[in-house]
Design a protein around this motif. Structure first.
Motif, PDB file in Angstrom:
ATOM      1  N   ILE A 102       0.942  -1.286  -0.153  1.00  0.00           N
ATOM      2  CA  ILE A 102       0.613  -0.073   0.048  1.00  0.00           C
ATOM      3  C   ILE A 102       0.705   1.154  -0.169  1.00  0.00           C
ATOM      4  O   ILE A 102       0.094   1.568  -0.711  1.00  0.00           O
ATOM      5  CB  ILE A 102      -1.115  -0.051   1.111  1.00  0.00           C
ATOM      6  N   LEU A 125     -15.410   1.003  -0.982  1.00  0.00           N
ATOM      7  CA  LEU A 125     -13.820   0.393  -1.391  1.00  0.00           C
ATOM      8  C   LEU A 125     -14.024   1.799  -2.480  1.00  0.00           C
ATOM      9  O   LEU A 125     -13.351   2.883  -3.137  1.00  0.00           O
ATOM     10  CB  LEU A 125     -13.949  -0.356  -1.699  1.00  0.00           C
ATOM     11  N   THR A 154     -13.463 -10.797  -1.277  1.00  0.00           N
ATOM     12  CA  THR A 154     -12.260 -10.034  -1.835  1.00  0.00           C
ATOM     13  C   THR A 154     -12.581  -9.629  -3.297  1.00  0.00           C
ATOM     14  O   THR A 154     -12.910  -8.417  -3.878  1.00  0.00           O
ATOM     15  CB  THR A 154     -11.221 -10.010  -2.095  1.00  0.00           C
ATOM     16  N   GLN A 176      -3.103  -3.491  -4.826  1.00  0.00           N
ATOM     17  CA  GLN A 176      -4.887  -4.919  -4.509  1.00  0.00           C
ATOM     18  C   GLN A 176      -4.615  -5.639  -4.427  1.00  0.00           C
ATOM     19  O   GLN A 176      -4.658  -6.135  -2.404  1.00  0.00           O
ATOM     20  CB  GLN A 176      -5.556  -4.062  -6.043  1.00  0.00           C
ATOM     21  N   HIS A 187      -4.156  -4.010  -0.587  1.00  0.00           N
ATOM     22  CA  HIS A 187      -5.418  -4.719   0.392  1.00  0.00           C
ATOM     23  C   HIS A 187      -6.218  -6.174   0.705  1.00  0.00           C
ATOM     24  O   HIS A 187      -6.412  -6.376   1.620  1.00  0.00           O
ATOM     25  CB  HIS A 187      -6.344  -3.845  -0.970  1.00  0.00           C
ATOM     26  N   ASN A 207      -7.518  -7.807   3.936  1.00  0.00           N
ATOM     27  CA  ASN A 207      -8.940  -8.330   4.808  1.00  0.00           C
ATOM     28  C   ASN A 207      -8.269  -9.908   4.765  1.00  0.00           C
ATOM     29  O   ASN A 207      -9.175  -9.473   5.326  1.00  0.00           O
ATOM     30  CB  ASN A 207      -9.055  -8.137   2.644  1.00  0.00           C
ATOM     31  N   SER A 220      -1.667  -0.359   8.987  1.00  0.00           N
ATOM     32  CA  SER A 220      -1.608   0.585   8.215  1.00  0.00           C
ATOM     33  C   SER A 220      -1.180   2.298   7.801  1.00  0.00           C
ATOM     34  O   SER A 220      -1.394   3.145   7.024  1.00  0.00           O
ATOM     35  CB  SER A 220      -3.355   0.666   7.705  1.00  0.00           C
TER      36      SER A 220
END
Length: 284
Positions: free
Chosen positions: A18, A72, A176, A217, A221, A225, A240
């Motif tokens: 990220i 999102l 997801t 991604q 993410h 998740n 994060s």
């Protein structure tokens, strides 16, 4: 012990992923909303074959994942454009106020929020003022970028809260895919209404999109998740936060962005406040 080390390692990979999202998006010669669409669409295309064998999904699961996907989409649709209006460091710092907004949203729906969370929120807002203060002396364009980044943080808070509920019942791949696919469809409508192109940029743009999809991604993410079930939303929110210094350093080294002393001070205060919010949100 080995299990904890494994989770820590995966979360570290997620943070690195990220952290590259913002610099890559800022460097890509692609419209912001198109970036938001393609990163979710590409990820959905890769995940679709894997999700076929992941088990039964109820109507309630679909609705929950769809809500997470819309949130999102709002997160990406506001934060990525903010990167073109203000600095990477400022945008990333403001969007990472997510734990603060998580506490606020929890309170609004009737949940209990400890006093330490509100104290941390006040400290985080002080950091926000210090960080945004750099842009206050700048232009309305930078202020708009700050506002979009903050809205992206609010949307991310809702995304994590809804996602935590969905992850209690669904495998990572199923949740997801449904979430990313909903986000992609939502963003596609927004891109078409806004009249932004979906194709037509140079090879550098496509390479940036692939990099954002892989780093932000899949490594970012998707691993976060996964962690929602094992370590919970509060810990994910704290981890994060490491995106803030990570993205700022990458932007400084790669894009040559200068980190002003007030920005650095604001980042530190903001990180301290938001970490206190997330820690207090874990409860006794």
């Amino acid at each position: 012990m080995s299990g904890l080390l494994g989770e820590a390692g995966l979360l570290l990979v997620a943070v690195v992923g990220i952290s590259f999202s913002a610099p890559l998006a800022a460097a890509a010669a692609v419209p912001a909303l198109s970036i938001a669409f393609w990163r979710t669409a590409m990820a959905s295309a890769v995940l679709a074959p894997l999700a076929v064998r992941s088990g039964r999904v109820t109507g309630r699961d679909v609705r929950t994942c769809a809500l997470a996907g819309v949130l999102l989409a709002v997160h990406f649709g506001t934060w990525i454009p903010s990167l073109l209006l203000t600095s990477v460091a400022t945008s990333t710092a403001l969007v990472c106020t997510t734990p603060l907004w998580t506490a606020v949203l929890t309170r609004l729906v009737g949940g209990r929020v400890p006093g330490v969370v509100w104290a941390g929120g006040a400290l985080a807002l002080t950091g926000v003022v210090l960080v945004a203060g750099v842009d206050l002396a700048g232009s309305p364009r930078a202020l708009l970028g700050d506002a979009l980044a903050l809205l992206g943080g609010v949307a991310m808070a809702g995304y994590l809260l809804v996602g935590a509920a969905a992850r209690a019942r669904l495998p990572t791949v199923t949740y997801t895919l449904l979430c990313y696919a909903t986000a992609a469809l939502t963003l596609l409508v927004v891109v078409l209404v806004a009249g932004q192109p979906l194709v037509g940029w140079p090879a550098r743009g496509w390479l940036a999109l692939v990099g954002i999809t892989v780093c932000g991604q899949f490594l970012g993410h998707t691993l976060l998740n996964r962690a929602l079930r094992t370590v919970g939303a509060p810990v994910v929110a704290v981890v994060s936060l490491l995106e803030v210094p990570g993205a700022a350093v990458i932007a400084a080294l790669w894009l040559g962005e200068r980190l002003a002393p007030t920005t650095l001070a604001g980042l530190m205060v903001l990180l301290a406040g938001v970490a206190l919010v997330a820690h207090g949100g874990r409860g006794p």
